[in-house]
Design a protein around this motif. Structure first.
Motif, PDB file in Angstrom:
ATOM      1  N   GLN A   1       0.828  -1.200   0.000  1.00 49.95           N
ATOM      2  CA  GLN A   1       0.000   0.000   0.000  1.00 49.95           C
ATOM      3  C   GLN A   1       0.865   1.255   0.000  1.00 49.95           C
ATOM      4  O   GLN A   1       0.582   2.221  -0.707  1.00 49.95           O
ATOM      5  CB  GLN A   1      -0.930   0.006   1.214  1.00 49.95           C
TER       6      GLN A   1
ATOM      7  N   TRP B   1       3.917   1.561  -1.183  1.00 49.96           N
ATOM      8  CA  TRP B   1       4.516   1.682  -2.511  1.00 49.96           C
ATOM      9  C   TRP B   1       3.494   2.182  -3.530  1.00 49.96           C
ATOM     10  O   TRP B   1       3.802   3.041  -4.357  1.00 49.96           O
ATOM     11  CB  TRP B   1       5.066   0.315  -2.949  1.00 49.96           C
ATOM     12  N   ALA B   2       2.256   1.660  -3.451  1.00 48.29           N
ATOM     13  CA  ALA B   2       1.214   2.073  -4.393  1.00 48.29           C
ATOM     14  C   ALA B   2       0.893   3.553  -4.230  1.00 48.29           C
ATOM     15  O   ALA B   2       0.727   4.282  -5.212  1.00 48.29           O
ATOM     16  CB  ALA B   2      -0.041   1.231  -4.182  1.00 48.29           C
ATOM     17  N   VAL B   3       0.827   4.037  -3.005  1.00 48.42           N
ATOM     18  CA  VAL B   3       0.540   5.448  -2.770  1.00 48.42           C
ATOM     19  C   VAL B   3       1.680   6.321  -3.262  1.00 48.42           C
ATOM     20  O   VAL B   3       1.471   7.351  -3.908  1.00 48.42           O
ATOM     21  CB  VAL B   3       0.262   5.701  -1.267  1.00 48.42           C
TER      22      VAL B   3
ATOM     23  N   CYS C   1       3.905   5.698  -5.622  1.00 47.79           N
ATOM     24  CA  CYS C   1       4.099   5.646  -7.070  1.00 47.79           C
ATOM     25  C   CYS C   1       2.896   6.141  -7.860  1.00 47.79           C
ATOM     26  O   CYS C   1       3.057   6.754  -8.918  1.00 47.79           O
ATOM     27  CB  CYS C   1       4.422   4.221  -7.497  1.00 47.79           C
ATOM     28  N   CYS C   2       1.701   5.860  -7.378  1.00 48.58           N
ATOM     29  CA  CYS C   2       0.502   6.136  -8.166  1.00 48.58           C
ATOM     30  C   CYS C   2      -0.235   7.407  -7.768  1.00 48.58           C
ATOM     31  O   CYS C   2      -1.111   7.858  -8.491  1.00 48.58           O
ATOM     32  CB  CYS C   2      -0.464   4.953  -8.060  1.00 48.58           C
ATOM     33  N   ASN C   3       0.092   7.980  -6.640  1.00 48.64           N
ATOM     34  CA  ASN C   3      -0.608   9.171  -6.178  1.00 48.64           C
ATOM     35  C   ASN C   3       0.053  10.410  -6.765  1.00 48.64           C
ATOM     36  O   ASN C   3       0.805  11.110  -6.114  1.00 48.64           O
ATOM     37  CB  ASN C   3      -0.617   9.214  -4.647  1.00 48.64           C
ATOM     38  N   VAL C   4      -0.254  10.691  -8.023  1.00 45.33           N
ATOM     39  CA  VAL C   4       0.314  11.832  -8.719  1.00 45.33           C
ATOM     40  C   VAL C   4      -0.695  12.975  -8.660  1.00 45.33           C
ATOM     41  O   VAL C   4      -1.873  12.787  -8.992  1.00 45.33           O
ATOM     42  CB  VAL C   4       0.619  11.459 -10.182  1.00 45.33           C
TER      43      VAL C   4
ATOM     44  N   GLU D   1      -2.895  16.223  -9.618  1.00 43.69           N
ATOM     45  CA  GLU D   1      -3.479  16.681 -10.870  1.00 43.69           C
ATOM     46  C   GLU D   1      -2.735  17.915 -11.369  1.00 43.69           C
ATOM     47  O   GLU D   1      -2.342  18.781 -10.585  1.00 43.69           O
ATOM     48  CB  GLU D   1      -4.956  17.008 -10.635  1.00 43.69           C
TER      49      GLU D   1
END
Length: 139
Positions: free
Chosen positions: A4, A6-8, A10-13, A15
Motif C-alpha cells: 500500500q 509503494w502504491a501510494v 508511485c501512483c498518487n500523482v 493533478e
C-alpha cells in the motif's frame, strides 16, 4: 502494508490542473436544495392537507397530523411555551418563513452578482486610467 505504501508513493500523482470548487459550488448547492425540496413535498402535503385515517396510530381522531405536536408538548412543557410552540409550528407560518428565506437568498445572490460585476467594471476603468496616465507621461 508495504505494498500500500509503494502504491501510494508511485501512483498518487497530483493533478496538473487545480480544481476550482468555488465555480461549481453554487450549482451543486442548488441541485441539493432542489432535490431536498422535491423529496419533502409529498410528505409536507400529507402532513398539512390530508386527514389521517382512523387506524393511523397517534393521528387517529385528529383533523390534521400536525395537531399531535401540541398535544405531545402539553405534558412536558409549561402552558405558555406550548402555546408559543404550537403557533410557531403552524404550517401557514412555516410556509411563509420558508418563502421569505428563499426570497432573501435570491435577493442576496442578485446583490452579490451585481457587486461582482461592479468590481470588474472598476478594475477595467482603473486599467484604462493607468494606461492613459502612462501614455501622457504621468506616473
Amino acid at each position: 502494508m508495504y505494498f500500500q505504501c509503494w502504491a501510494v508513493m508511485c501512483c498518487n500523482v497530483p493533478e496538473a490542473r487545480v480544481f476550482k470548487a468555488s465555480r461549481s459550488n453554487n450549482f451543486y448547492l442548488g441541485m441539493l436544495l432542489l432535490i431536498l425540496f422535491l423529496s419533502t413535498m409529498p410528505v409536507l402535503y400529507m402532513i398539512v392537507s390530508l386527514l389521517p385515517s382512523f387506524d393511523c396510530g397517534p393521528f387517529s381522531g385528529k383533523n390534521r397530523m400536525f395537531e399531535v405536536i401540541g398535544e405531545t408538548l402539553e405534558h412536558d412543557f409549561p402552558s405558555l411555551m406550548v402555546k408559543i410552540l404550537i403557533q410557531v409550528s403552524n404550517p401557514g407560518l412555516v410556509i411563509v418563513v420558508v418563502l421569505v428565506m428563499a426570497l432573501t437568498t435570491n435577493c442576496l445572490n442578485a446583490a452579490a452578482k451585481g457587486q461582482k460585476a461592479q468590481a470588474l467594471e472598476n478594475k477595467m476603468q482603473n486599467k484604462k486610467m493607468a494606461a492613459a496616465r502612462a501614455g501622457h507621461g504621468q506616473v
